[in-house]
Motif scaffolding. Structure first.
Motif, mmCIF file in Angstrom:
data_model
loop_
_atom_site.group_PDB
_atom_site.id
_atom_site.type_symbol
_atom_site.label_atom_id
_atom_site.label_comp_id
_atom_site.label_asym_id
_atom_site.label_seq_id
_atom_site.Cartn_x
_atom_site.Cartn_y
_atom_site.Cartn_z
ATOM 1 N N TYR A 110 10.370 10.270 7.369
ATOM 2 C CA TYR A 110 9.112 9.949 8.020
ATOM 3 C C TYR A 110 9.213 10.168 9.532
ATOM 4 C CZ TYR A 110 7.876 7.686 3.623
ATOM 5 O OH TYR A 110 7.632 7.433 2.314
ATOM 6 N N VAL B 41 2.843 4.392 -2.559
ATOM 7 C CA VAL B 41 3.149 5.021 -3.846
ATOM 8 C C VAL B 41 4.627 5.361 -3.831
ATOM 9 C CG1 VAL B 41 0.855 5.967 -4.190
ATOM 10 C CG2 VAL B 41 2.559 7.386 -3.027
ATOM 11 N N GLU C 104 7.951 -0.023 -5.130
ATOM 12 C CA GLU C 104 9.299 0.341 -4.673
ATOM 13 C C GLU C 104 9.957 1.192 -5.769
ATOM 14 O OE1 GLU C 104 11.045 0.328 -1.869
ATOM 15 O OE2 GLU C 104 9.330 -0.561 -0.853
ATOM 16 N N SER C 105 10.171 2.454 -5.433
ATOM 17 C CA SER C 105 10.650 3.406 -6.440
ATOM 18 C C SER C 105 11.957 2.962 -7.104
ATOM 19 C CB SER C 105 10.807 4.794 -5.822
ATOM 20 O OG SER C 105 11.699 4.757 -4.728
ATOM 21 N N HIS D 94 0.799 -1.244 0.000
ATOM 22 C CA HIS D 94 0.000 0.000 0.000
ATOM 23 C C HIS D 94 0.825 1.285 0.000
ATOM 24 C CE1 HIS D 94 0.618 0.182 4.409
ATOM 25 N NE2 HIS D 94 0.270 -1.088 4.434
HETATM 26 N N1 LIG Z 1 10.589 2.530 -0.142
HETATM 27 C C1 LIG Z 1 9.343 2.921 -0.782
HETATM 28 C C2 LIG Z 1 8.660 3.966 0.080
HETATM 29 C C3 LIG Z 1 7.245 4.209 -0.416
HETATM 30 C C4 LIG Z 1 6.437 4.959 0.611
HETATM 31 O O1 LIG Z 1 6.579 4.723 1.836
HETATM 32 N N2 LIG Z 1 5.539 5.839 0.120
HETATM 33 C C5 LIG Z 1 4.682 6.579 1.006
HETATM 34 C C6 LIG Z 1 4.485 7.983 0.463
HETATM 35 S S1 LIG Z 1 6.055 8.838 0.294
HETATM 36 C C7 LIG Z 1 3.310 5.895 1.060
HETATM 37 O O2 LIG Z 1 2.798 5.493 0.044
HETATM 38 N N3 LIG Z 1 2.716 5.783 2.253
HETATM 39 C C8 LIG Z 1 1.386 5.255 2.398
HETATM 40 C C9 LIG Z 1 1.320 4.033 3.252
HETATM 41 O O3 LIG Z 1 2.371 3.497 3.670
HETATM 42 O O4 LIG Z 1 0.194 3.574 3.520
HETATM 43 C C10 LIG Z 1 9.626 3.462 -2.194
HETATM 44 O O5 LIG Z 1 10.747 3.935 -2.418
HETATM 45 O O6 LIG Z 1 8.742 3.354 -3.066
#
Ligand SMILES: N[C@@H](CCC(=O)N[C@@H](CS)C(=O)NCC(=O)O)C(=O)O
Length: 115
Positions: A111, A54, A66-67, A52
């Motif tokens: 975070y 983005v 995962e970006s 879950h």
């Molecule tokens: N390591 C992941 C981090 C992704 C991440 O934590 N995205 C956050 C927004 S910056 C998110 O979607 N948070 C919503 C959630 O965890 O429910 C990546 O690089 O894609």
């Protein structure tokens, strides 16, 4: 069919993927996912990405999250040369190092800092 990128402009990893796609000249549709409203927890979203988060990429039914994985996938698929993701293993390792730092250490610190 253009890629669909589920993301949020407030999300640093989403922006990293957008910058990579723009650098590669790839057309994509950005579908905003409202994290405050919890849109990442809908059954449809969780089927694409059980963690879950983005950004999440939909490449014609191939889902990737995962970006770092998304960026290297796009570069491997569309890069015209190896300037963004070098074939030389030491140069590639330094790119991987920064990708890991960015997606793990840096994002985690961010975070903690804002919570
Ligand atoms: N390591 C992941 C981090 C992704 C991440 O934590 N995205 C956050 C927004 S910056 C998110 O979607 N948070 C919503 C959630 O965890 O429910 C990546 O690089 O894609």
């Amino acid at each position: 069919m253009p890629h669909i990128l589920y993301g949020s402009l407030a999300s640093p990893p989403t922006r990293a993927v957008i910058m990579t796609a723009e650098e590669l000249g790839i057309k994509f549709e950005l579908k905003a996912c409202n994290l405050i409203e919890g849109e990442q927890f809908t059954p449809e979203f969780l089927r694409m990405n059980p963690s879950h988060t983005v950004p999440t990429l939909d490449d014609d039914g191939f889902y990737l999250f995962e970006s770092g994985a998304i960026m290297t996938y796009l570069v491997n698929k569309y890069g015209k040369d190896d300037s963004l993701y070098p074939k030389d293993i030491k140069k590639r390792a330094t790119v991987d190092q920064l990708l890991n730092f960015s997606t793990q250490s840096f994002t985690t610190c961010l975070y903690v800092a804002v919570s």
